[in-house]
Scaffold this motif. Structure first.
Motif, PDB file in Angstrom:
ATOM      1  N   CYS A 203      83.030  73.553 106.228  1.00  0.00           N
ATOM      2  CA  CYS A 203      83.592  73.109 107.703  1.00  0.00           C
ATOM      3  C   CYS A 203      85.065  73.214 107.648  1.00  0.00           C
ATOM      4  CB  CYS A 203      83.188  71.873 108.138  1.00  0.00           C
ATOM      5  SG  CYS A 203      81.361  71.908 108.326  1.00  0.00           S
ATOM      6  N   PHE A 204      85.881  73.995 108.421  1.00  0.00           N
ATOM      7  CA  PHE A 204      87.196  73.935 108.697  1.00  0.00           C
ATOM      8  C   PHE A 204      87.582  73.802 110.115  1.00  0.00           C
ATOM      9  CE2 PHE A 204      86.072  77.145 105.327  1.00  0.00           C
ATOM     10  CZ  PHE A 204      86.712  76.591 104.290  1.00  0.00           C
ATOM     11  N   LEU A 205      87.408  72.630 110.461  1.00  0.00           N
ATOM     12  CA  LEU A 205      87.121  71.981 111.781  1.00  0.00           C
ATOM     13  C   LEU A 205      88.460  71.008 112.076  1.00  0.00           C
ATOM     14  CD1 LEU A 205      83.325  71.956 112.455  1.00  0.00           C
ATOM     15  CD2 LEU A 205      85.022  73.814 113.221  1.00  0.00           C
ATOM     16  N   SER A 206      88.978  71.184 113.337  1.00  0.00           N
ATOM     17  CA  SER A 206      90.036  70.207 113.516  1.00  0.00           C
ATOM     18  C   SER A 206      89.518  68.979 114.089  1.00  0.00           C
ATOM     19  CB  SER A 206      91.180  70.746 114.625  1.00  0.00           C
ATOM     20  OG  SER A 206      91.594  72.029 113.938  1.00  0.00           O
ATOM     21  N   GLY A 207      90.112  67.715 114.041  1.00  0.00           N
ATOM     22  CA  GLY A 207      89.665  66.366 114.691  1.00  0.00           C
ATOM     23  C   GLY A 207      88.462  65.809 113.879  1.00  0.00           C
ATOM     24  N   MET A 208      87.898  65.352 114.933  1.00  0.00           N
ATOM     25  CA  MET A 208      86.501  64.509 114.499  1.00  0.00           C
ATOM     26  C   MET A 208      85.433  65.347 115.113  1.00  0.00           C
ATOM     27  SD  MET A 208      87.542  62.212 112.116  1.00  0.00           S
ATOM     28  CE  MET A 208      86.320  60.894 112.099  1.00  0.00           C
ATOM     29  N   PRO A 209      84.989  66.606 114.915  1.00  0.00           N
ATOM     30  CA  PRO A 209      83.988  67.237 115.672  1.00  0.00           C
ATOM     31  C   PRO A 209      82.310  66.532 115.338  1.00  0.00           C
ATOM     32  CG  PRO A 209      84.453  68.380 113.580  1.00  0.00           C
ATOM     33  CD  PRO A 209      85.455  67.001 113.583  1.00  0.00           C
ATOM     34  N   GLU A 210      81.863  66.619 116.359  1.00  0.00           N
ATOM     35  CA  GLU A 210      80.338  66.231 116.000  1.00  0.00           C
ATOM     36  C   GLU A 210      79.425  67.586 116.109  1.00  0.00           C
ATOM     37  OE1 GLU A 210      76.749  63.772 118.294  1.00  0.00           O
ATOM     38  OE2 GLU A 210      78.673  63.090 118.225  1.00  0.00           O
ATOM     39  N   LEU A 211      78.530  67.930 115.188  1.00  0.00           N
ATOM     40  CA  LEU A 211      77.704  69.201 115.091  1.00  0.00           C
ATOM     41  C   LEU A 211      76.490  68.632 115.206  1.00  0.00           C
ATOM     42  CD1 LEU A 211      80.447  69.822 113.572  1.00  0.00           C
ATOM     43  CD2 LEU A 211      79.177  71.239 112.297  1.00  0.00           C
ATOM     44  N   ARG A 212      75.774  69.487 115.907  1.00  0.00           N
ATOM     45  CA  ARG A 212      74.464  69.462 116.112  1.00  0.00           C
ATOM     46  C   ARG A 212      73.615  70.729 115.751  1.00  0.00           C
ATOM     47  NH1 ARG A 212      74.804  67.080 122.146  1.00  0.00           N
ATOM     48  NH2 ARG A 212      75.999  64.831 121.773  1.00  0.00           N
ATOM     49  N   LEU A 213      72.656  70.696 114.710  1.00  0.00           N
ATOM     50  CA  LEU A 213      71.919  71.631 114.296  1.00  0.00           C
ATOM     51  C   LEU A 213      70.296  71.670 114.723  1.00  0.00           C
ATOM     52  CD1 LEU A 213      71.795  73.927 112.023  1.00  0.00           C
ATOM     53  CD2 LEU A 213      71.290  72.305 110.547  1.00  0.00           C
TER      54      LEU A 213
END
Length: 439
Positions: A203-213
């Motif tokens: 994961c190379f994501l900014s901030g505090m992301p929420e992921l749903r799989l």
């Protein structure tokens, strides 16, 4: 879960480092550990990771290279939790020192004591994420002039991710990797088969992301009252294990895999399917012996998966007698060689397309004449391979959503890989009457 003290010992039982968290057990009790280990070895017992003394002191330990990592407790503690902490301790030390062994322990006393103080408090595990620990415990942290302030993640609910992460391009990579364990007897019957799967992410994501799989999970479809199409099938996963970032309550309620990911590379989950697996690469061997003077092999390999898929870097290892010499090979695809250190034929096929079948013929001389023991245990044939864009179980990533309050667009990438695990086929009995064509 209460650990009274943590020790790191060498193989002779000498204490290299110890940290007494509670003071409720005399440190000298550690002297009873090695006698318990030696007594268990002399009785040829299967060594248990838990050993106890008559006065109620418990030793829970993990052996790694030339070290014992050990927790001592007198309470009725959760043994699995303590052993898991010891394994996390090993992971963190390896992140810091690359190789965990006696020498690296002796060279890094200061940093180890600081890690032990941060990772456990009064016998209870605290921060065990190496990426977070590395933000404020460095190799120079023994210099006391500067007071280092721990990152917010240590006291935050999301202890595995720091705040303020920024990337110019937001991307997430997901790999579904399945390993096939297979055992086939000499008659061609499958004795054992299972699939061990893992979902690994970068994961190379900014901030505090929420992921749903979302996966094609059978239980999820049944819970939602949905039916699967004829083209796609639902799978029933067993022994599912998640990274600590996954919200288990949501998964238990509606089978949604929701999480705030750590930064960088990590394993999101693992699973197992104890299902009847068709051998992906089938290998048949006919062995012909000629009065103890020479031996011939005919090896047939067939790719039993769809033609649109291709197995890469296939290696088939077939055992031969230890005294075999003067090898000769003829193969319809790939290359073959004799590995005397393994006493085996190594057949390598760089690309093996589905549905294809290839044959290798090999001839060896046998200089020493000896009676062949029919009951002698022969090593099995082993097969190594990797098939991209293919899964044996049929698992599918239905969706991968990224939600972050700033509303940026993220690019998810999904890849499937099937590879060999413990993939073995037992050798057949040699034939002494049939004749094979010579090379």
């Amino acid at each position: 879960m209460v650990a009274s003290a943590i020790f790191i010992l060498d193989l002779k039982g000498k204490v290299l480092i110890s940290r007494n968290y509670r003071g409720d057990i005399p440190i000298r009790k550690i002297e009873k550990f090695m006698p318990l280990v030696l007594a268990a070895e002399e009785e040829e017992q299967t060594l248990s990771p838990i050993l106890s003394t008559e006065d109620g002191v418990n030793f829970l330990y993990v052996k790694h290279n030339n070290l014992y990592l050990l927790a001592m407790t007198k309470k009725n503690s959760n043994a699995v939790t303590i052993l898991l902490f010891l394994h996390k301790l090993i992971e963190v030390f390896k992140e810091y020192f690359k190789v965990l062994e006696e020498e690296s322990i002796r060279d890094n006393f200061v940093i180890i004591y600081e890690l032990l103080d941060e990772m456990m408090d009064f016998g209870y595990p605290q921060t065990t994420e190496s990426k977070i620990l590395q933000e404020y415990i460095t190799q120079e942290s023994h210099q006391m002039e500067v007071q280092v302030r721990p990152p917010i993640a240590v006291t935050n609910a999301v202890s595995w991710r720091s705040e303020g992460i920024k990337y110019r391009k937001n991307e997430v990579f997901l790999d579904v990797i399945e390993s096939v364990n297979l055992l086939v007897n000499s008659n061609g019957n499958v004795l054992r088969s299972e699939i061990l799967g893992a979902i690994k992410m970068k994961c190379f994501l900014s901030g505090m992301p929420e992921l749903r799989l979302g996966l094609n999970d059978k239980v999820m479809f049944e819970t939602a009252g949905k039916t699967t199409s004829s083209k796609s099938k639902a799978i029933e996963m067993e022994d599912v294990k998640f990274h600590q970032c996954v919200r288990l309550s949501r998964f238990e309620n509606n089978r949604t895999i929701s999480f705030i990911p750590p930064d960088g590379e990590f394993e999101l989950m693992s699973y197992r399917l104890s299902t009847q697996v068709k051998p992906l690469i089938w290998t048949e061997v006919i062995v012909q012996t000629h009065s103890g003077s020479r031996i011939e092999y005919q090896i047939k390999a067939k790719a039993q998966f769809k033609r649109r898929s291709t197995a890469n870097n296939v290696t088939i290892t077939v055992p031969v007698p230890e005294d075999a010499d003067t090898p000769k090979f003829k193969c319809s695809m790939g290359s073959a060689s004799y590995a005397p250190e393994k006493s085996a034929i190594v057949w390598t096929i760089k690309q093996f397309q589905g549905g294809k079948e290839f044959i290798l013929r090999a001839h060896f001389g046998l200089p020493s004449v000896k009676n062949e023991d029919e009951n002698q245990k022969k090593p099995p044939i082993s097969v190594k391979f990797e098939i991209p864009y293919f899964t044996t179980s049929g698992i599918q990533v239905r969706y991968l959503k990224v939600v972050e309050k700033s509303g940026y667009q993220a690019f998810p990438w999904v890849r499937y890989i099937t590879q060999n695990g413990d993939y073995h086929l037992r050798m057949p009995e040699s034939v002494k009457t049939a004749k094979l064509s010579t090379i």
